[in-house]
Structures are given as structure tokens and as C-alpha cells.
Design an enzyme around this catalytic site. Structure first.
Site, mmCIF file in Angstrom:
data_model
loop_
_atom_site.group_PDB
_atom_site.id
_atom_site.type_symbol
_atom_site.label_atom_id
_atom_site.label_comp_id
_atom_site.label_asym_id
_atom_site.label_seq_id
_atom_site.Cartn_x
_atom_site.Cartn_y
_atom_site.Cartn_z
ATOM 1 N N ASP A 290 1.002 -1.180 -0.096
ATOM 2 C CA ASP A 290 0.027 -0.083 0.062
ATOM 3 C C ASP A 290 1.022 1.265 0.138
ATOM 4 O OD1 ASP A 290 -2.308 -1.413 0.071
ATOM 5 O OD2 ASP A 290 -2.566 -1.293 2.351
ATOM 6 N N MET A 291 0.286 2.235 -0.345
ATOM 7 C CA MET A 291 1.088 3.656 -0.456
ATOM 8 C C MET A 291 0.532 4.382 0.713
ATOM 9 S SD MET A 291 3.707 5.309 -1.593
ATOM 10 C CE MET A 291 3.895 4.712 -3.327
ATOM 11 N N GLN B 57 -0.578 7.300 -6.452
ATOM 12 C CA GLN B 57 -2.045 7.904 -6.185
ATOM 13 C C GLN B 57 -1.875 9.120 -7.023
ATOM 14 O OE1 GLN B 57 0.331 8.430 -2.570
ATOM 15 N NE2 GLN B 57 -1.041 7.600 -1.070
ATOM 16 N N ARG C 34 -1.587 -0.768 -8.183
ATOM 17 C CA ARG C 34 -2.998 -0.181 -7.902
ATOM 18 C C ARG C 34 -3.002 1.268 -8.033
ATOM 19 N NH1 ARG C 34 -3.822 -0.779 -1.907
ATOM 20 N NH2 ARG C 34 -4.501 -2.947 -2.400
ATOM 21 N N LYS D 292 -7.095 7.814 -5.884
ATOM 22 C CA LYS D 292 -6.745 8.652 -5.863
ATOM 23 C C LYS D 292 -5.929 9.271 -4.679
ATOM 24 C CE LYS D 292 -11.351 10.044 -7.495
ATOM 25 N NZ LYS D 292 -12.823 10.635 -7.447
ATOM 26 N N GLY D 293 -5.661 8.636 -3.670
ATOM 27 C CA GLY D 293 -4.963 9.045 -2.591
ATOM 28 C C GLY D 293 -5.751 9.510 -1.392
ATOM 29 N N THR E 77 -11.247 2.610 -7.228
ATOM 30 C CA THR E 77 -12.159 3.635 -7.001
ATOM 31 C C THR E 77 -13.766 3.265 -6.930
ATOM 32 O OG1 THR E 77 -12.757 5.738 -8.147
ATOM 33 C CG2 THR E 77 -12.599 3.705 -9.532
ATOM 34 N N HIS E 78 -14.290 4.104 -6.213
ATOM 35 C CA HIS E 78 -15.764 4.059 -6.347
ATOM 36 C C HIS E 78 -16.461 5.258 -6.935
ATOM 37 C CE1 HIS E 78 -13.686 3.170 -2.476
ATOM 38 N NE2 HIS E 78 -14.337 1.798 -2.588
ATOM 39 N N ARG F 244 -10.011 7.509 8.706
ATOM 40 C CA ARG F 244 -9.629 8.037 7.389
ATOM 41 C C ARG F 244 -10.951 7.651 6.333
ATOM 42 N NH1 ARG F 244 -4.319 5.820 7.898
ATOM 43 N NH2 ARG F 244 -4.949 3.882 6.755
ATOM 44 N N ARG F 245 -11.545 6.324 6.716
ATOM 45 C CA ARG F 245 -12.826 6.353 5.732
ATOM 46 C C ARG F 245 -14.019 7.177 6.213
ATOM 47 N NH1 ARG F 245 -9.437 2.881 3.750
ATOM 48 N NH2 ARG F 245 -9.385 4.850 2.329
HETATM 49 C C1 LIG Z 1 -8.922 -1.153 -2.825
HETATM 50 C C2 LIG Z 1 -8.378 0.241 -2.699
HETATM 51 C C3 LIG Z 1 -7.231 0.256 -2.175
HETATM 52 C C4 LIG Z 1 -6.816 1.578 -1.492
HETATM 53 N N1 LIG Z 1 -5.629 1.786 -1.351
HETATM 54 C C5 LIG Z 1 -4.944 3.058 -0.987
HETATM 55 C C6 LIG Z 1 -3.621 3.219 -0.755
HETATM 56 O O1 LIG Z 1 -2.763 2.388 -0.703
HETATM 57 N N2 LIG Z 1 -3.337 4.342 -0.334
HETATM 58 C C7 LIG Z 1 -4.163 5.730 -0.491
HETATM 59 O O2 LIG Z 1 -3.665 6.676 -0.349
HETATM 60 N N3 LIG Z 1 -5.410 5.425 -0.760
HETATM 61 C C8 LIG Z 1 -5.805 4.155 -1.137
HETATM 62 N N4 LIG Z 1 -7.247 4.099 -1.328
HETATM 63 C C9 LIG Z 1 -8.141 5.135 -1.177
HETATM 64 C C10 LIG Z 1 -8.384 6.017 -2.411
HETATM 65 O O3 LIG Z 1 -7.120 6.789 -2.432
HETATM 66 C C11 LIG Z 1 -9.334 7.065 -2.109
HETATM 67 O O4 LIG Z 1 -9.250 7.493 -1.083
HETATM 68 C C12 LIG Z 1 -10.714 6.240 -1.922
HETATM 69 O O5 LIG Z 1 -10.989 5.342 -2.738
HETATM 70 C C13 LIG Z 1 -11.955 7.313 -2.371
HETATM 71 O O6 LIG Z 1 -11.663 7.680 -3.645
HETATM 72 P P1 LIG Z 1 -12.868 7.188 -4.898
HETATM 73 O O7 LIG Z 1 -11.743 7.178 -6.093
HETATM 74 O O8 LIG Z 1 -13.620 6.173 -4.328
HETATM 75 O O9 LIG Z 1 -13.600 8.557 -5.268
HETATM 76 P P2 LIG Z 1 -14.237 9.726 -4.468
HETATM 77 O O10 LIG Z 1 -14.713 10.871 -5.373
HETATM 78 O O11 LIG Z 1 -13.634 9.920 -2.883
HETATM 79 O O12 LIG Z 1 -15.696 8.774 -3.941
HETATM 80 C C14 LIG Z 1 -16.471 8.575 -5.117
HETATM 81 C C15 LIG Z 1 -17.906 8.021 -4.373
HETATM 82 O O13 LIG Z 1 -17.872 6.831 -3.695
HETATM 83 C C16 LIG Z 1 -18.098 6.690 -2.328
HETATM 84 N N5 LIG Z 1 -17.318 6.646 -1.273
HETATM 85 C C17 LIG Z 1 -15.932 6.998 -1.217
HETATM 86 N N6 LIG Z 1 -15.469 6.708 -0.080
HETATM 87 C C18 LIG Z 1 -16.411 6.340 0.820
HETATM 88 C C19 LIG Z 1 -16.372 6.026 2.124
HETATM 89 N N7 LIG Z 1 -15.252 5.554 2.863
HETATM 90 N N8 LIG Z 1 -17.608 5.265 2.653
HETATM 91 C C20 LIG Z 1 -18.706 5.547 1.930
HETATM 92 N N9 LIG Z 1 -18.737 5.737 0.675
HETATM 93 C C21 LIG Z 1 -17.803 5.950 -0.044
HETATM 94 C C22 LIG Z 1 -18.937 8.263 -2.181
HETATM 95 O O14 LIG Z 1 -20.430 7.792 -2.758
HETATM 96 C C23 LIG Z 1 -18.272 9.089 -3.092
HETATM 97 O O15 LIG Z 1 -19.158 9.995 -3.804
HETATM 98 C C24 LIG Z 1 -7.576 2.750 -1.828
HETATM 99 C C25 LIG Z 1 -8.940 2.631 -2.245
HETATM 100 C C26 LIG Z 1 -9.388 1.339 -2.665
HETATM 101 C C27 LIG Z 1 -10.585 1.281 -3.360
#
Ligand SMILES: Cc1cc2nc3c(=O)[nH]c(=O)nc-3n(C[C@H](O)[C@H](O)[C@H](O)COP(=O)(O)OP(=O)(O)OC[C@H]3O[C@@H](n4cnc5c(N)ncnc54)[C@H](O)[C@@H]3O)c2cc1C
Length: 302
Positions: A125-126, A154, A175, A178-179, A217-218, A279-280
Site C-alpha cells: 500500500d502507499m 496516487q 494499484r 486517488k490518494g 475507485t468507487h 480515514r474512511r
Molecule cells: C482497493 C483500494 C485500495 C486503496 N489503497 C489506497 C492506498 O494504498 N493509499 C491511499 O492513499 N489510498 C488508498 N485507497 C483510497 C483511495 O485513495 C481513495 O481515497 C478512496 O478510494 C476514495 O476515492 P474514490 O476514487 O472512491 O473517489 P471519491 O470521489 O472519493 O468517492 C466516490 C464516491 O464513492 C463513495 N465513497 C468513497 N469513499 C467512501 C467511504 N469511505 N464510505 C462510503 N462511501 C464512500 C461516495 O459515494 C463517493 O461519492 C484505496 C482505495 C481502494 C478502493
């Protein structure tokens, strides 16, 4: 973000831990390895693979780092024994990155060796930007020795394009996300539109360069960017995957799977759940706010 949700995020450090745990439960499989095995198994039955993560970070005690190595060895043994479709994800600061880089490399190297024995794979992980260069160095060095390792890029980091050019040349397994960490403007883009545009650009550089990419991503827009890049480069199903976190947008998961893509869900477990959970929750203050309202509404009527 509404004022109420902003206030909830700002006051999270003051919230009693049992209450944080209450609304963070959805993001964590449970305290024990058997919880992660149960969740990964259920995902596998629905055609989704997993990456199991033992919660823990910023370890400053060598004994604790060594204990983490043993925890991960147990995870690898359980994945093998239960025949799970799962690899593992780990954070370098759990293995002593901030104590001594050589010590950290030895520890993660021991896990890579064990994973290799089981024909499994290790995702590094980063973490925040103080770890970026050290994590990339670790990745390059461990990959040379073991092969079965990948890391994370990221899209909010200004340096990521240059990093991706090098990683693409090395055909890295990455992977892309966004970060999540709070970074200063000199280091990270702050504008969501720029972070998203960079996500698309980095996907083109990595997938176009022949890397295997976990598109994590979500965000529907980034899922679209992923599908666009897969189409553009004519990739087969085994040349990329989508990734999501446990507890987030199960509907989107189903959509991605129904479209025929491979999907992996990040399954964290363990007792060190607090930093991961906060963080979540900061990512989704709406959920924190909703849960607060539910809890207090419940108390009003009891
Ligand atoms: C498998 C995986 C591994 C990851 N590993 C790392 C890592 O190693 N280092 C790092 O810095 N980051 C990591 N992340 C986190 C990532 O950087 C983002 O912060 C996170 O995924 C939210 O970004 P998003 O692309 O979903 O877009 P966003 O624009 O933040 O979210 C899009 C939509 O997703 C939904 N959503 C997002 N987060 C949540 C939440 N916590 N609870 C409920 N709904 C939510 C919301 O509906 C939001 O509108 C990881 C994410 C995933 C999916």
C-alpha cells in the site's frame, strides 16, 4: 460538505472509540483472521476476489513489526488452506519503515518469500508522502528479488506522472487510486477535477505501457475512465482489474462484475482499526453524520 458533516469530521478525534467503531464496522471484516476468511469466502462465492490486510501502521517498536510478519504468514497460510481467491496488502510503516529501512525491507522480504512459496502476491500500500520514495525503492528492490510484488500510485500526487513513466517502463503491477492522506498543495493536487483528470492520464500511461493495473475507485467517473482505457488498449480480462474497499457501494460492485470485469475487494481485519476507520469516515462524512443522527434518534426514543 454540510456544516453539520464538517463539524462531525472536525470533532472525530473527540468521539469515544466505541462510537467510532460502531459506524466503522462496515469497513472492517472483524478483529480476527477468521473474520477476514469468512468475508473473503463470501466475496469469492459472488465471483469477487479479495486482498486481505492486517490493520496496523506507524509501528515504532521492532517487536511489533516482527509480530506483524508472523500475522501475515498466518494470513497466507489461511488463504492457502481455505483455497481463497485472495492476495495480501500491507503497509510499510507496519514493518518498521520509520524505524530502519533495511529492517523494514527484511520484514516485507520475509513475507514476499512466504507468499512466493504459496504462489501468492503482495501489494505494498502507499501511505503519506513522507513514505512515497521509500515505498517505491522497496518495491523495485523486492520485485527484483521475489517478483510477486506490486505497489500503489496516487493520482493526487504531482510526482505520480514521472513515477508512472518509470514504472511503465518496468511493466510494474500497480494499484491506481486517488490518494487518501492530507498533503500540502506543493505535493498534491487539491482540485478534484485535476485529480480525476490525472487518474485518466496515469491509466493511459500505465495500461498503454503494458502494466497490470488495479483500478481502485468507487467514483463512477473513474470506473468509466477505466472502461475507456481498457477499450482503448483492447485489453483482455486478465490484463487489469477493478478494486473497491469493503463496505463501500455494493451496488457499484455488482455493476462492475455484471459488465464482465474482474473485481477485487480490500478486506481489512484486526484490532488496530482506529486510524483506518477514521480515514474512511472522513472520506464519507455523510455516513458519519447519518450514523450520529441514527444513534441519537435511537437514544431519544429509548
Ligand atoms: C482497493 C483500494 C485500495 C486503496 N489503497 C489506497 C492506498 O494504498 N493509499 C491511499 O492513499 N489510498 C488508498 N485507497 C483510497 C483511495 O485513495 C481513495 O481515497 C478512496 O478510494 C476514495 O476515492 P474514490 O476514487 O472512491 O473517489 P471519491 O470521489 O472519493 O468517492 C466516490 C464516491 O464513492 C463513495 N465513497 C468513497 N469513499 C467512501 C467511504 N469511505 N464510505 C462510503 N462511501 C464512500 C461516495 O459515494 C463517493 O461519492 C484505496 C482505495 C481502494 C478502493
Amino acid at each position: 460538505m454540510s456544516l453539520m458533516n464538517k463539524a462531525i469530521v472536525a470533532t472525530l478525534p473527540l468521539v469515544p472509540k466505541p462510537l467510532v467503531r460502531h459506524f466503522a464496522n462496515r469497513y472492517i471484516a472483524g478483529d480476527k483472521l477468521e473474520d477476514a476468511v469468512r468475508v473473503a469466502n463470501a466475496l469469492n462465492k459472488r465471483g469477487i476476489c479479495a486482498t486481505i490486510d492486517v490493520l496496523g501502521e506507524e509501528v515504532d517498536d521492532r517487536g511489533e513489526a516482527l509480530a506483524a510478519v508472523e500475522d501475515y504468514k498466518s494470513v497466507l497460510a489461511a488463504i492457502d488452506a481455505e483455497k481463497l481467491d485472495s492476495n495480501i496488502s500491507l503497509k510499510p510503516t507496519m514493518f518498521g519503515l520509520k524505524i530502519d529501512k533495511g529492517f523494514c525491507r527484511e520484514n516485507i522480504g520475509a513475507i514476499c518469500a512466504e507468499a512466493k512459496r504459496y504462489d501468492n502476491f503482495v501489494r505494498i500500500d502507499m501511505e503519506d508522502s513522507s513514505c512515497t520514495q521509500d515505498t517505491l525503492d522497496l518495491y523495485y528492490s523486492l520485485r527484483e528479488e521475489y517478483g510477486n510484488v506490486g505497489t500503489v500510485i496516487q493520482s493526487y500526487l504531482r510526482r505520480s506522472l514521472a513515477d508512472c513513466v518509470g514504472l511503465a517502463a518496468a511493466k510494474a503491477n500497480l494499484r491506481l487510486c486517488k490518494g487518501i492522506y492530507v498533503e500540502p498543495r506543493e505535493i498534491a493536487f487539491k482540485d478534484k477535477a485535476v485529480i480525476n483528470a490525472n487518474f485518466g492520464l496515469l491509466l493511459d500511461v500505465l495500461l498503454g505501457g503494458g502494466c497490470y493495473v488495479g483500478i481502485a475507485t468507487h467514483d463512477e467517473k473513474m470506473v468509466w475512465e477505466g472502461s475507456r482505457a481498457v477499450h482503448k488498449f483492447g485489453l483482455k480480462r486478465d490484463q487489469y482489474e477493478f478494486q473497491m474497499l469493503l463496505g463501500v457501494d455494493a451496488k457499484l460492485r455488482d455493476v462492475i462484475v455484471a459488465q464482465g470485469h474482474k473485481l477485487r475487494v480490500y478486506v481489512p481485519f484486526g484490532t488496530a482499526w482506529y486510524p483506518y476507520s477514521t480515514r474512511r469516515l472522513k472520506e464519507n462524512p455523510h455516513l458519519a453524520g447519518q450514523t450520529f443522527r441514527n444513534i441519537f434518534a435511537k437514544y431519544e426514543f429509548e
